[in-house]
Design a protein around this motif. Structure first.
Motif, PDB file in Angstrom:
ATOM      1  N   ASP A 158       0.827  -1.208   0.000  1.00 21.06           N
ATOM      2  CA  ASP A 158       0.000   0.000   0.000  1.00 21.06           C
ATOM      3  C   ASP A 158       0.863   1.260   0.000  1.00 21.06           C
ATOM      4  O   ASP A 158       0.550   2.240  -0.707  1.00 21.06           O
ATOM      5  N   GLN A 159       1.957   1.250   0.749  1.00 19.15           N
ATOM      6  CA  GLN A 159       2.848   2.412   0.792  1.00 19.15           C
ATOM      7  C   GLN A 159       3.567   2.615  -0.540  1.00 19.15           C
ATOM      8  O   GLN A 159       3.772   3.753  -0.983  1.00 19.15           O
ATOM      9  N   GLU A 160       3.940   1.509  -1.199  1.00 20.23           N
ATOM     10  CA  GLU A 160       4.544   1.616  -2.531  1.00 20.23           C
ATOM     11  C   GLU A 160       3.543   2.212  -3.518  1.00 20.23           C
ATOM     12  O   GLU A 160       3.887   3.053  -4.350  1.00 20.23           O
ATOM     13  N   HIS A 161       2.285   1.788  -3.420  1.00 18.59           N
ATOM     14  CA  HIS A 161       1.229   2.314  -4.291  1.00 18.59           C
ATOM     15  C   HIS A 161       1.001   3.796  -4.020  1.00 18.59           C
ATOM     16  O   HIS A 161       0.860   4.604  -4.957  1.00 18.59           O
ATOM     17  N   PHE A 162       0.991   4.163  -2.754  1.00 20.56           N
ATOM     18  CA  PHE A 162       0.782   5.556  -2.364  1.00 20.56           C
ATOM     19  C   PHE A 162       1.912   6.441  -2.892  1.00 20.56           C
ATOM     20  O   PHE A 162       1.690   7.591  -3.290  1.00 20.56           O
ATOM     21  N   ALA A 163       3.143   5.899  -2.914  1.00 19.80           N
ATOM     22  CA  ALA A 163       4.299   6.660  -3.392  1.00 19.80           C
ATOM     23  C   ALA A 163       4.401   6.669  -4.911  1.00 19.80           C
ATOM     24  O   ALA A 163       5.252   7.359  -5.477  1.00 19.80           O
ATOM     25  N   GLY A 164       3.534   5.873  -5.577  1.00 21.87           N
ATOM     26  CA  GLY A 164       3.549   5.826  -7.038  1.00 21.87           C
ATOM     27  C   GLY A 164       4.657   4.965  -7.613  1.00 21.87           C
ATOM     28  O   GLY A 164       4.963   5.065  -8.808  1.00 21.87           O
ATOM     29  N   LYS A 291      11.834   7.122   1.960  1.00 25.39           N
ATOM     30  CA  LYS A 291      10.648   6.334   2.273  1.00 25.39           C
ATOM     31  C   LYS A 291       9.883   6.953   3.436  1.00 25.39           C
ATOM     32  O   LYS A 291      10.472   7.605   4.308  1.00 25.39           O
ATOM     33  N   SER A 292       8.573   6.723   3.448  1.00 29.71           N
ATOM     34  CA  SER A 292       7.718   7.273   4.497  1.00 29.71           C
ATOM     35  C   SER A 292       7.876   6.480   5.799  1.00 29.71           C
ATOM     36  O   SER A 292       8.402   5.369   5.811  1.00 29.71           O
ATOM     37  N   TRP A 295       6.097   3.175   5.580  1.00 32.43           N
ATOM     38  CA  TRP A 295       6.835   2.191   4.770  1.00 32.43           C
ATOM     39  C   TRP A 295       7.862   1.477   5.650  1.00 32.43           C
ATOM     40  O   TRP A 295       7.977   0.259   5.623  1.00 32.43           O
TER      41      TRP A 295
END
Length: 330
Positions: A158-164, A291-292, A295
Protein backbone atom coordinates in the motif's frame (compact mmCIF):
# COMPACT_ATOMS: atom_id res chain seq x y z
CA UNK A 1 43.55 -21.54 29.18
CA UNK A 2 43.34 -24.00 26.32
CA UNK A 3 39.55 -24.13 26.74
CA UNK A 4 39.34 -20.32 26.58
CA UNK A 5 41.43 -20.27 23.39
CA UNK A 6 39.22 -22.97 21.88
CA UNK A 7 36.10 -20.97 22.77
CA UNK A 8 37.63 -17.80 21.33
CA UNK A 9 38.51 -19.65 18.13
CA UNK A 10 34.93 -20.89 17.87
CA UNK A 11 33.55 -17.36 18.25
CA UNK A 12 35.98 -16.07 15.61
CA UNK A 13 34.83 -18.76 13.16
CA UNK A 14 31.15 -17.95 13.85
CA UNK A 15 31.85 -14.22 13.36
CA UNK A 16 33.63 -14.86 10.05
CA UNK A 17 30.91 -17.21 8.79
CA UNK A 18 28.03 -14.87 9.72
CA UNK A 19 29.91 -11.87 8.30
CA UNK A 20 30.62 -13.80 5.11
CA UNK A 21 26.95 -14.74 4.80
CA UNK A 22 25.87 -11.10 5.20
CA UNK A 23 28.43 -9.77 2.70
CA UNK A 24 27.77 -12.42 0.04
CA UNK A 25 23.99 -12.34 0.46
CA UNK A 26 23.76 -8.54 0.18
CA UNK A 27 26.30 -8.48 -2.67
CA UNK A 28 24.26 -11.13 -4.55
CA UNK A 29 21.12 -8.98 -4.44
CA UNK A 30 22.96 -5.84 -5.59
CA UNK A 31 24.85 -7.67 -8.36
CA UNK A 32 21.63 -9.26 -9.60
CA UNK A 33 19.88 -5.88 -9.53
CA UNK A 34 22.72 -4.41 -11.61
CA UNK A 35 22.49 -7.27 -14.10
CA UNK A 36 18.70 -7.09 -14.33
CA UNK A 37 18.09 -3.35 -14.35
CA UNK A 38 21.19 -1.23 -14.81
CA UNK A 39 23.15 -2.63 -17.77
CA UNK A 40 20.28 -2.48 -20.27
CA UNK A 41 20.17 -6.22 -20.95
CA UNK A 42 16.52 -7.25 -21.09
CA UNK A 43 17.24 -10.97 -20.92
CA UNK A 44 16.52 -12.18 -17.36
CA UNK A 45 16.37 -15.88 -18.31
CA UNK A 46 19.82 -15.65 -19.93
CA UNK A 47 21.14 -14.13 -16.69
CA UNK A 48 19.56 -17.00 -14.72
CA UNK A 49 21.12 -19.49 -17.14
CA UNK A 50 24.58 -17.96 -16.69
CA UNK A 51 24.28 -18.25 -12.91
CA UNK A 52 23.17 -21.90 -12.89
CA UNK A 53 25.92 -22.74 -15.40
CA UNK A 54 28.59 -21.17 -13.19
CA UNK A 55 27.38 -23.11 -10.15
CA UNK A 56 27.19 -26.35 -12.16
CA UNK A 57 30.75 -25.80 -13.42
CA UNK A 58 32.02 -25.17 -9.87
CA UNK A 59 30.38 -28.42 -8.73
CA UNK A 60 31.84 -30.26 -11.73
CA UNK A 61 35.27 -28.81 -10.93
CA UNK A 62 35.05 -30.11 -7.36
CA UNK A 63 33.91 -33.49 -8.65
CA UNK A 64 36.92 -33.62 -11.02
CA UNK A 65 39.31 -32.66 -8.22
CA UNK A 66 37.85 -35.43 -6.04
CA UNK A 67 38.75 -37.93 -8.78
CA UNK A 68 42.27 -36.54 -9.28
CA UNK A 69 43.02 -35.94 -5.59
CA UNK A 70 40.71 -38.28 -3.63
CA UNK A 71 42.61 -37.77 -0.35
CA UNK A 72 42.19 -33.98 -0.49
CA UNK A 73 38.78 -33.43 -2.09
CA UNK A 74 35.52 -35.32 -1.84
CA UNK A 75 32.34 -35.34 -3.88
CA UNK A 76 29.28 -37.63 -3.77
CA UNK A 77 29.47 -40.55 -6.17
CA UNK A 78 26.19 -39.78 -7.95
CA UNK A 79 25.48 -40.11 -11.66
CA UNK A 80 23.15 -37.19 -12.42
CA UNK A 81 22.34 -38.71 -15.84
CA UNK A 82 20.99 -41.91 -14.32
CA UNK A 83 17.31 -42.30 -15.23
CA UNK A 84 16.23 -42.97 -11.65
CA UNK A 85 18.20 -39.96 -10.35
CA UNK A 86 16.61 -37.72 -12.99
CA UNK A 87 13.16 -39.04 -12.10
CA UNK A 88 13.81 -38.38 -8.40
CA UNK A 89 15.39 -34.93 -8.62
CA UNK A 90 13.71 -33.36 -11.68
CA UNK A 91 10.54 -32.23 -9.80
CA UNK A 92 12.74 -30.36 -7.31
CA UNK A 93 14.79 -28.92 -10.17
CA UNK A 94 11.64 -27.59 -11.84
CA UNK A 95 10.72 -25.80 -8.60
CA UNK A 96 14.32 -24.59 -8.27
CA UNK A 97 14.15 -23.19 -11.81
CA UNK A 98 10.87 -21.42 -11.09
CA UNK A 99 12.24 -20.07 -7.81
CA UNK A 100 15.36 -18.39 -9.18
CA UNK A 101 13.54 -17.14 -12.28
CA UNK A 102 10.72 -15.52 -10.29
CA UNK A 103 13.16 -14.11 -7.71
CA UNK A 104 15.23 -12.38 -10.37
CA UNK A 105 12.14 -11.19 -12.25
CA UNK A 106 10.85 -9.70 -9.00
CA UNK A 107 14.19 -7.93 -8.51
CA UNK A 108 14.04 -6.68 -12.10
CA UNK A 109 10.79 -4.79 -11.53
CA UNK A 110 11.11 -3.66 -7.90
CA UNK A 111 13.76 -1.75 -5.99
CA UNK A 112 16.24 -3.53 -3.74
CA UNK A 113 14.62 -1.71 -0.80
CA UNK A 114 11.19 -3.20 -1.59
CA UNK A 115 12.58 -6.64 -2.49
CA UNK A 116 12.36 -7.94 1.09
CA UNK A 117 8.71 -6.91 1.41
CA UNK A 118 7.89 -8.38 -2.00
CA UNK A 119 9.44 -11.70 -0.98
CA UNK A 120 8.15 -11.76 2.60
CA UNK A 121 5.34 -14.30 2.16
CA UNK A 122 7.62 -17.35 2.11
CA UNK A 123 6.75 -18.13 5.75
CA UNK A 124 3.03 -18.06 4.91
CA UNK A 125 3.45 -20.51 2.05
CA UNK A 126 5.69 -22.69 4.23
CA UNK A 127 2.88 -23.07 6.76
CA UNK A 128 0.30 -23.75 4.04
CA UNK A 129 2.29 -26.31 2.04
CA UNK A 130 3.76 -27.99 5.11
CA UNK A 131 0.19 -28.78 6.11
CA UNK A 132 -1.00 -29.75 2.59
CA UNK A 133 2.06 -31.81 1.60
CA UNK A 134 3.58 -33.07 4.86
CA UNK A 135 0.42 -33.02 6.99
CA UNK A 136 2.11 -30.99 9.75
CA UNK A 137 -0.04 -28.55 11.70
CA UNK A 138 1.19 -25.17 12.98
CA UNK A 139 0.61 -23.73 16.44
CA UNK A 140 -1.80 -20.86 17.00
CA UNK A 141 1.08 -18.56 18.00
CA UNK A 142 2.80 -19.22 14.67
CA UNK A 143 -0.47 -18.60 12.84
CA UNK A 144 -0.73 -15.25 14.64
CA UNK A 145 2.78 -14.35 13.44
CA UNK A 146 1.73 -15.28 9.89
CA UNK A 147 -1.25 -12.94 10.16
CA UNK A 148 1.06 -10.11 11.25
CA UNK A 149 3.43 -10.83 8.32
CA UNK A 150 0.51 -10.63 5.86
CA UNK A 151 -0.56 -7.31 7.44
CA UNK A 152 3.01 -5.98 7.09
CA UNK A 153 3.18 -7.13 3.47
CA UNK A 154 -0.14 -5.46 2.66
CA UNK A 155 0.97 -2.27 4.40
CA UNK A 156 4.24 -2.20 2.44
CA UNK A 157 2.47 -2.74 -0.89
CA UNK A 158 0.00 0.00 0.00
CA UNK A 159 2.85 2.41 0.79
CA UNK A 160 4.54 1.62 -2.53
CA UNK A 161 1.23 2.31 -4.29
CA UNK A 162 0.78 5.56 -2.36
CA UNK A 163 4.30 6.66 -3.39
CA UNK A 164 3.55 5.83 -7.04
CA UNK A 165 6.39 3.27 -7.26
CA UNK A 166 4.41 0.03 -7.01
CA UNK A 167 5.15 -2.54 -9.71
CA UNK A 168 2.29 -5.02 -10.08
CA UNK A 169 4.48 -7.38 -12.11
CA UNK A 170 7.29 -7.19 -9.53
CA UNK A 171 4.87 -7.85 -6.66
CA UNK A 172 3.32 -10.84 -8.46
CA UNK A 173 6.79 -12.29 -9.20
CA UNK A 174 7.69 -11.71 -5.54
CA UNK A 175 4.66 -13.73 -4.43
CA UNK A 176 5.50 -16.45 -6.98
CA UNK A 177 9.10 -16.42 -5.71
CA UNK A 178 7.90 -16.92 -2.15
CA UNK A 179 5.59 -19.73 -3.26
CA UNK A 180 8.24 -21.55 -5.31
CA UNK A 181 10.88 -21.15 -2.56
CA UNK A 182 8.48 -22.70 -0.07
CA UNK A 183 7.71 -25.64 -2.36
CA UNK A 184 11.40 -26.08 -3.18
CA UNK A 185 12.34 -26.19 0.52
CA UNK A 186 9.62 -28.70 1.38
CA UNK A 187 10.34 -31.01 -1.56
CA UNK A 188 14.08 -30.79 -0.93
CA UNK A 189 13.38 -32.05 2.59
CA UNK A 190 11.51 -35.01 1.08
CA UNK A 191 14.04 -35.72 -1.69
CA UNK A 192 17.34 -35.47 0.25
CA UNK A 193 16.94 -38.85 2.01
CA UNK A 194 16.51 -40.45 -1.44
CA UNK A 195 19.97 -39.19 -2.45
CA UNK A 196 21.53 -40.17 0.92
CA UNK A 197 21.42 -36.58 2.16
CA UNK A 198 24.06 -35.51 -0.36
CA UNK A 199 23.63 -31.72 -0.62
CA UNK A 200 26.47 -31.33 -3.14
CA UNK A 201 24.93 -33.94 -5.43
CA UNK A 202 21.51 -32.28 -5.23
CA UNK A 203 23.01 -28.83 -5.91
CA UNK A 204 24.97 -30.17 -8.88
CA UNK A 205 21.94 -31.92 -10.36
CA UNK A 206 19.62 -28.96 -9.74
CA UNK A 207 21.89 -26.49 -11.49
CA UNK A 208 22.59 -28.79 -14.44
CA UNK A 209 18.90 -29.59 -14.95
CA UNK A 210 17.93 -25.92 -14.45
CA UNK A 211 20.50 -24.87 -17.08
CA UNK A 212 18.90 -27.27 -19.55
CA UNK A 213 15.38 -26.08 -18.65
CA UNK A 214 16.35 -22.43 -19.08
CA UNK A 215 17.44 -22.88 -22.72
CA UNK A 216 13.94 -23.46 -24.24
CA UNK A 217 12.47 -20.84 -21.85
CA UNK A 218 15.07 -18.35 -23.06
CA UNK A 219 14.22 -19.13 -26.68
CA UNK A 220 10.46 -18.84 -26.04
CA UNK A 221 11.06 -15.52 -24.28
CA UNK A 222 12.72 -14.31 -27.51
CA UNK A 223 15.99 -13.46 -25.77
CA UNK A 224 18.38 -14.78 -28.45
CA UNK A 225 18.11 -11.64 -30.67
CA UNK A 226 18.46 -9.43 -27.59
CA UNK A 227 21.68 -11.20 -26.55
CA UNK A 228 23.25 -11.27 -30.03
CA UNK A 229 22.51 -7.56 -30.55
CA UNK A 230 23.61 -6.49 -27.08
CA UNK A 231 26.18 -3.67 -27.56
CA UNK A 232 28.34 -4.66 -24.55
CA UNK A 233 28.50 -8.37 -25.36
CA UNK A 234 32.24 -8.18 -26.09
CA UNK A 235 33.04 -5.94 -23.15
CA UNK A 236 35.08 -7.53 -20.29
CA UNK A 237 33.14 -5.63 -17.60
CA UNK A 238 29.87 -7.26 -18.73
CA UNK A 239 31.29 -10.76 -18.44
CA UNK A 240 32.93 -9.85 -15.13
CA UNK A 241 29.55 -8.80 -13.69
CA UNK A 242 27.87 -11.89 -15.18
CA UNK A 243 30.52 -14.20 -13.75
CA UNK A 244 30.39 -12.35 -10.43
CA UNK A 245 26.64 -12.95 -10.25
CA UNK A 246 27.17 -16.66 -10.87
CA UNK A 247 29.89 -16.94 -8.22
CA UNK A 248 27.71 -15.03 -5.73
CA UNK A 249 24.83 -17.41 -6.46
CA UNK A 250 27.09 -20.35 -5.61
CA UNK A 251 28.63 -18.71 -2.53
CA UNK A 252 25.29 -17.78 -0.97
CA UNK A 253 24.34 -21.46 -0.84
CA UNK A 254 27.77 -22.34 0.54
CA UNK A 255 27.68 -19.72 3.31
CA UNK A 256 24.08 -20.59 4.17
CA UNK A 257 25.16 -24.17 4.84
CA UNK A 258 28.17 -22.99 6.86
CA UNK A 259 26.07 -20.63 8.97
CA UNK A 260 23.59 -23.40 9.83
CA UNK A 261 26.48 -25.80 10.54
CA UNK A 262 28.36 -23.50 12.95
CA UNK A 263 25.31 -21.93 14.61
CA UNK A 264 21.78 -23.30 14.22
CA UNK A 265 18.74 -23.06 11.96
CA UNK A 266 17.21 -20.51 14.36
CA UNK A 267 20.36 -18.36 14.33
CA UNK A 268 20.38 -18.59 10.54
CA UNK A 269 16.79 -17.33 10.40
CA UNK A 270 17.52 -14.49 12.83
CA UNK A 271 20.70 -13.62 10.94
CA UNK A 272 18.78 -13.59 7.66
CA UNK A 273 16.13 -11.33 9.17
CA UNK A 274 18.73 -8.88 10.51
CA UNK A 275 20.58 -9.02 7.18
CA UNK A 276 17.37 -8.11 5.35
CA UNK A 277 17.01 -5.05 7.58
CA UNK A 278 20.61 -3.96 6.88
CA UNK A 279 20.12 -4.64 3.17
CA UNK A 280 17.00 -2.45 3.06
CA UNK A 281 18.72 0.43 4.86
CA UNK A 282 21.78 0.12 2.60
CA UNK A 283 19.60 0.05 -0.53
CA UNK A 284 17.74 3.24 0.38
CA UNK A 285 21.08 4.97 0.98
CA UNK A 286 22.79 3.54 -2.14
CA UNK A 287 19.94 4.41 -4.50
CA UNK A 288 19.10 7.64 -2.61
CA UNK A 289 15.49 6.64 -1.96
CA UNK A 290 13.29 8.46 0.55
CA UNK A 291 10.65 6.33 2.27
CA UNK A 292 7.72 7.27 4.50
CA UNK A 293 7.43 6.40 8.18
CA UNK A 294 4.65 3.87 7.42
CA UNK A 295 6.83 2.19 4.77
CA UNK A 296 9.58 1.67 7.36
CA UNK A 297 6.99 0.54 9.88
CA UNK A 298 5.77 -2.16 7.45
CA UNK A 299 9.34 -3.47 7.21
CA UNK A 300 9.62 -3.49 11.01
CA UNK A 301 6.32 -5.40 11.33
CA UNK A 302 7.48 -8.10 8.87
CA UNK A 303 10.94 -8.38 10.46
CA UNK A 304 9.57 -8.65 14.01
CA UNK A 305 6.87 -11.17 13.08
CA UNK A 306 9.34 -13.29 11.10
CA UNK A 307 11.79 -13.34 14.01
CA UNK A 308 8.99 -14.23 16.44
CA UNK A 309 7.82 -17.04 14.13
CA UNK A 310 11.35 -18.48 13.97
CA UNK A 311 11.66 -18.37 17.76
CA UNK A 312 8.27 -20.00 18.40
CA UNK A 313 9.01 -22.76 15.89
CA UNK A 314 12.33 -23.41 17.59
CA UNK A 315 10.65 -23.68 21.00
CA UNK A 316 8.04 -26.06 19.52
CA UNK A 317 10.81 -28.25 18.10
CA UNK A 318 12.63 -28.31 21.44
CA UNK A 319 9.41 -29.31 23.20
CA UNK A 320 8.85 -32.07 20.64
CA UNK A 321 12.40 -33.34 21.14
CA UNK A 322 12.03 -33.42 24.94
CA UNK A 323 8.70 -35.27 24.87
CA UNK A 324 9.84 -37.81 22.29
CA UNK A 325 7.81 -39.69 19.64
CA UNK A 326 4.61 -39.47 21.66
CA UNK A 327 4.51 -35.71 21.16
CA UNK A 328 1.77 -34.71 18.74
CA UNK A 329 2.32 -31.79 16.37
CA UNK A 330 0.51 -28.56 17.22
Amino acid sequence: MVEEQSLLGKYIIIFLVVSGYWIISIATVFVNKTLLSHIELDAPIFINLSQTLVTALICYGKKTLSILFPHTFSFPDTNIWDRQIIKTILPVSIMFTGMIASNNLCLKYVSVAFYYIGRSLTTIFNVLFTFLILGEKTSKKCMLCCGVIIAGFWMGVDQEHFAGSLSIAGTIFGILGSLSLSLYSIWTKKILPKVDGQVWALSYANNVYASILFIPIMILNDEIPIITNYPYLREPFFWAILLGGGVCGFLIGFFTSLQIKYTSALTHNISGTAKACAQTILATYWYQETKSFMWWFSNLVILAASAAYARIKQLDMEKKHRQGPSYSKV
